[in-house]
Structure formats: structure tokens, C-alpha cells
Design an enzyme around this catalytic site. Structure first.
Site, PDB file in Angstrom:
ATOM      1  N   ASP A 167     -47.991   7.147   6.356  1.00  0.00           N
ATOM      2  CA  ASP A 167     -49.154   8.048   6.302  1.00  0.00           C
ATOM      3  C   ASP A 167     -48.987   9.174   7.332  1.00  0.00           C
ATOM      4  OD1 ASP A 167     -51.473   9.223   5.523  1.00  0.00           O
ATOM      5  OD2 ASP A 167     -52.802   7.588   6.113  1.00  0.00           O
ATOM      6  N   HIS A 208     -52.620   2.506   2.700  1.00  0.00           N
ATOM      7  CA  HIS A 208     -53.029   2.262   4.093  1.00  0.00           C
ATOM      8  C   HIS A 208     -54.095   1.181   4.305  1.00  0.00           C
ATOM      9  CE1 HIS A 208     -56.065   5.177   2.840  1.00  0.00           C
ATOM     10  NE2 HIS A 208     -55.238   6.201   2.948  1.00  0.00           N
TER      11      HIS A 208
HETATM   12  O1  DOR Z   1     -55.763   9.922   8.715  1.00  0.00           O
HETATM   13  C1  DOR Z   1     -55.663  10.469   7.637  1.00  0.00           C
HETATM   14  N1  DOR Z   1     -55.076  11.668   7.507  1.00  0.00           N
HETATM   15  N2  DOR Z   1     -56.160   9.856   6.571  1.00  0.00           N
HETATM   16  C2  DOR Z   1     -56.220  10.440   5.374  1.00  0.00           C
HETATM   17  O2  DOR Z   1     -56.680   9.821   4.453  1.00  0.00           O
HETATM   18  C3  DOR Z   1     -55.751  11.830   5.201  1.00  0.00           C
HETATM   19  C4  DOR Z   1     -54.784  12.219   6.221  1.00  0.00           C
HETATM   20  C5  DOR Z   1     -54.551  13.693   6.321  1.00  0.00           C
HETATM   21  O3  DOR Z   1     -54.304  14.341   5.289  1.00  0.00           O
HETATM   22  O4  DOR Z   1     -54.533  14.230   7.421  1.00  0.00           O
HETATM   23 ZN    ZN Z   2     -52.711   9.772   3.487  1.00  0.00          ZN
END
Ligand code: DOR
Ligand code: ZN
Length: 433
Positions: free
Chosen positions: A314, A241
Site C-alpha cells: 500500500d 490491507h
Molecule cells: O493510507 C491510505 N492511503 N489509504 C488509502 O486507502 C489510500 C491511500 C492513498 O492513496 O494515499
Molecule cells: Zn491503497
């Protein structure tokens, strides 16, 4: 769901960058395997009697999309997502495979969790599931997990995603140890001494909204460290990311020097900016945060010139319990599996990339980087195929989202381009035709 005996995909535009193919053709799938690819006017091979046939005039037929950065939340947070619901959303979004991050409860840092994920996937998944193990035990950043054990159990990569590996010695050892076990290391690059308690990108908007900011250097300092460690050890490192202009500059320079690095970004980083946070919409809160227009432009330039290798979502499902609360207390993350195709296609429509490059970013590159099957439509390969209608317009409605969580900043947005048919190993996992 069983695999139909034979499927004929007629008149589609076949885009297969691994075979340098972009032309109108028919594809025959028999018993889950691509058995023939032939021009529409060419004499067809002898076709089986029982044949499921689709006319795909005007549609793109591409290797099944692979999302190498997904949070499936099982085990432990099944109220947000399960392997079944997450892969159902993946199939609806055109994905035939996902790599699932280890920040579950418990953390996937040992063979029993990896095996559990694979068993659940075997029972209920609508896409291939590639477990990603943790770099450190409990992702606590102290001692390395047992990579050999994770690899034997079926993990394809390791990461402490959600958290950085702050200890540089641990990162160095992780790269060396992982390369012995042929596991990819994925870095969540963040200097938490700079980002701690931050809720959005640091700048004028964060100040005016009264929110603590996360400066872009929180990412860049760690990207620099990670590139140095990859360069020093000679071991491949994949950066997750990527969101800032200076990270892009650093990766571009490192690649020029021959540093063994690959990098991904997510659709929200080339679609939105920190402006989306105005109004305190917690569906615009994620880590790393949405950045500025200059950063967004740099991400697009990097997608164009190859500095960025992969678009990964993500996908980070959270329920209303974690999202319908004060902005600074809300969880980080947005869902992404069902919006990746239209958001990525916008890059094509705006002339930033051609169709073949898009398929590389969403399929052949993640397959190569993860070292998994797929990413191509050759003869004799398993039929992981995505059919995209690049013209279809739709408004994303909450009730249409298949993911258990609905935390998307794109709800209500007019989008264009949709996966209309997904085949995973010849099995129809999504069909709007
Ligand atoms: O926005 C995010 N959500 N960034 C992360 O690094 C972890 C992820 C999550 O697991 O919800
Ligand atoms: Zn992640």
C-alpha cells in the site's frame, strides 16, 4: 537500459515455492530468459563468452517480488511520485512488478488513462506496471466503469481503493461484471459512516490524544458484507490491507466454507501498532489505521496459517505539503516499497514463517491472484529475479529513499535484510553488488 546477453547467478539459495525448490544452485540467464538451473558442483552448461557473473554465496535468489498494491500518483500528482520514481523505488526494494491503484488524477476509470499509464511505463519504468482500473466512474460509487474497455486497454483488476464501494448492489454487480471480463475485484473494506473524520484507531490512545478514532468495526462490517457478496455470487474477491483481528476471523471462517476470497495485509500492520501515533507522527497515519497489539498478533497468525495470502505495501507517497501539518488534517498513507523486504524478513527471523512461505506471500501468490506472469523461476521463463541478502543491516536514511516522497515511519530505524540485485526480464534494474 539494455538486457545483458548473459548473466550467471552463482551459489545462491534458490527459493521457488511454485516448483517446491529450496536449494543451492546456479541460474543462467540468456537474452532475458532463464536458460539453465544447475547445482554448483554439476557440470555447467556451455557458458557464453560474454558473461556477467555474480557470486551469491549466503544470499537468497527468489522470483521477482510483486507488489499488488501501489499508488504511483501518475497521472496528476507527479510531485509525490511518478511511474519512473515509483518503479525505481520498487526495483530498489526488490520488486519486479507493481499493480498501481486507480486513485490518480484523473481516476483510472477508462481506457485512455490505462493506456497512458502503460505508455509511460513502457518509456520509463524500472518494473512491470499492471494498471488497476476503477470499479465505479470517478470512483464515485454510483455507476460502474466500463470493465471491458479497461480490460482491453490492459487493466488487470478493478478497485475504488482509497474509498469503499458503499452500495452493496454496486459491489454485487461489479463482481458479476468483472468475472465476465476476467478482472480481479479488490475491495477497500470500510464503512465510512463509522470511520468518517477519524484520524487513528479508536481506543484509549485516540481519546487521550484528543483525536477522533476509527473503530475496528468500520473495517469488519464491510469485510463481512464483502464476504457475503463474494459467497453469494460465487465470484472471487480480493480484500485489500486487512488490519484487524475480527476481519481475520471472518476471512478464516469464510475460507473454510469455500468462499472465493483472498486477502492481503501490509508490513506496517504486522510491524507497528497505534502506539506509533503517540507524538503525533503523521508518518504513522494511514487508512486503515495502525491497530492494537492483539490485532497485530492476529495478522501474524493469519500470515502463518494462510488466511492472509499476500503481503502488499500500500505504498502511498505524500509530500511534506500533505504530511507536515496537523495530525487530523494530514493525508493518509506511508511509502513502503523500500522497506517491505526487511520488515517481511523479520517474520522469518522470528520463526513465524519459513523462507518459502515468505516468497509465496511476496511473489507467487500475487502473481496467481492477479493472473500475471512471474512468481516462479522455471526454465524458459522471463528472468524476473530478486537477490536478497538476509544478513545485511542498515539504517533507513531519508536521503537514501528513491521514492519522491519520504513519508516513512521507519526513517532512522535499524533494519535487516535487503534486496541487493533485481533483474526484470533479464535487465538489471537495481544492483548493490
Ligand atoms: O493510507 C491510505 N492511503 N489509504 C488509502 O486507502 C489510500 C491511500 C492513498 O492513496 O494515499
Ligand atoms: Zn491503497
Amino acid at each position: 537500459m539494455s538486457v545483458p546477453q548473459a548473466i550467471l547467478l552463482k551459489n545462491g539459495r534458490i527459493i521457488d515455492p511454485a516448483n517446491k525448490l529450496d536449494k543451492k544452485a546456479n541460474i543462467l540467464v540468456e537474452k532475458g530468459i532463464i536458460s539453465a538451473i544447475f547445482a554448483p558442483r554439476q557440470k555447467a552448461p556451455s557458458l557464453p563468452k560474454k558473461l556477467l557473473s555474480f557470486d551469491l554465496q549466503g544470499k537468497w535468489v527468489v522470483p521477482g517480488l510483486i507488489d499488488m498494491h501501489v499508488h504511483l500518483r501518475e497521472p496528476g500528482e507527479e510531485y509525490k511520485e511518478t511511474i519512473e520514481s515509483g518503479t525505481r523505488a520498487a526495483a530498489a526494494g526488490g520488486f519486479t512488478a507493481v499493480a498501481c491503484m486507480p486513485n490518480t488524477m484523473p481516476v483510472n476509470d477508462c481506457q485512455s488513462v490505462t493506456r497512458l499509464i502503460l505508455e509511460k511505463a513502457e518509456e520509463s519504468a524500472f518494473a512491470r506496471v499492471y494498471p488497476v482500473g476503477a470499479i465505479s466512474k470517478g470512483s464515485q460509487g454510483k455507476t460502474l466503469a466500463e470493465f471491458g474497455e479497461l480490460k482491453t486497454a490492459g487493466a488487470v483488476a478493478v478497485t475504488d481503493d482509497g474509498k469503499p464501494v458503499s452500495d452493496s448492489q454496486l459491489m454485487r454487480r461489479a463482481l458479476e461484471y468483472a468475472s465476465n471480463h476476467k478482472l480481479l475485484v479488490i475491495s477497500h473494506s470500510e464503512d465510512s459512516s463509522l470511520s468518517r473524520h477519524g484520524a487513528m484507531n479508536e481506543g484509549f490512545i485516540s481519546t487521550s490524544m484528543g483525536l477522533k478514532g476509527i473503530p475496528h468495526i468500520a473495517e469488519e462490517i464491510m469485510v463481512f458484507r464483502d464476504l457475503a457478496v463474494a459467497d453469494y455470487t460465487g465470484c472471487h474477491l480480493h480484500l485489500a490491507h486487512i488490519s484487524t483481528r475480527e476481519s481475520i476471523n471472518l476471512i478464516r471462517q469464510a475460507k473454510k466454507k469455500g468462499c472465493p476470497v483472498t486477502a492481503e495485509t501490509a508490513p506496517h500492520y504486522f510491524t507497528l501498532t497505534e502506539e506509533a501515533v503517540k507524538g503525533y507522527d503523521t508518518n504513522a497515519k494511514m487508512n486503515p489505521p495502525l491497530r492494537t497489539e492483539k490485532d497485530r498478533e492476529a495478522i501474524i497468525a493469519a500470515i502463518k496459517d494462510g488466511t492472509i495470502d499476500v503481503i502488499a505495501t500500500d505504498h502511498a507517497p505524500h509530500s511534506v505539503l500533505e504530511k507536515d501539518i496537523e495530525f487530523d488534517k494530514a493525508a493518509n498513507g506511508i511509502i513502503g516499497l523500500e522497506t517491505a523486504v526487511p520488515l517481511a524478513l523479520a517474520l522469518f527471523r522470528k520463526g513465524h514463517v519459513d523462507a518459502s512461505r515468505l516468497v509465496e506471500l511476496l511473489s507467487s501468490n500475487p502473481a496467481r491472484i492477479l493472473g500475471v506472469t512471474g512468481g516462479t523461476l522455471g526454465l524458459g521463463v522471463e528472468a524476473d529475479i530478486t537477490v536478497i541478502d538476509p544478513e545485511q543491516h542498515f539504517v533507513l536514511r531519508e536521503q537514501d529513499i528513491l521514492s519522491k516522497s519520504k513519508n516513512s515511519p521507519f526513517i532512522g530505524s535499524k533494519l535487516q535484510g535487503k534486496a541487493v540485485l533485481t533483474l526484470c526480464g533479464g535487465r538489471i534494474t537495481h544492483n548493490l553488488l
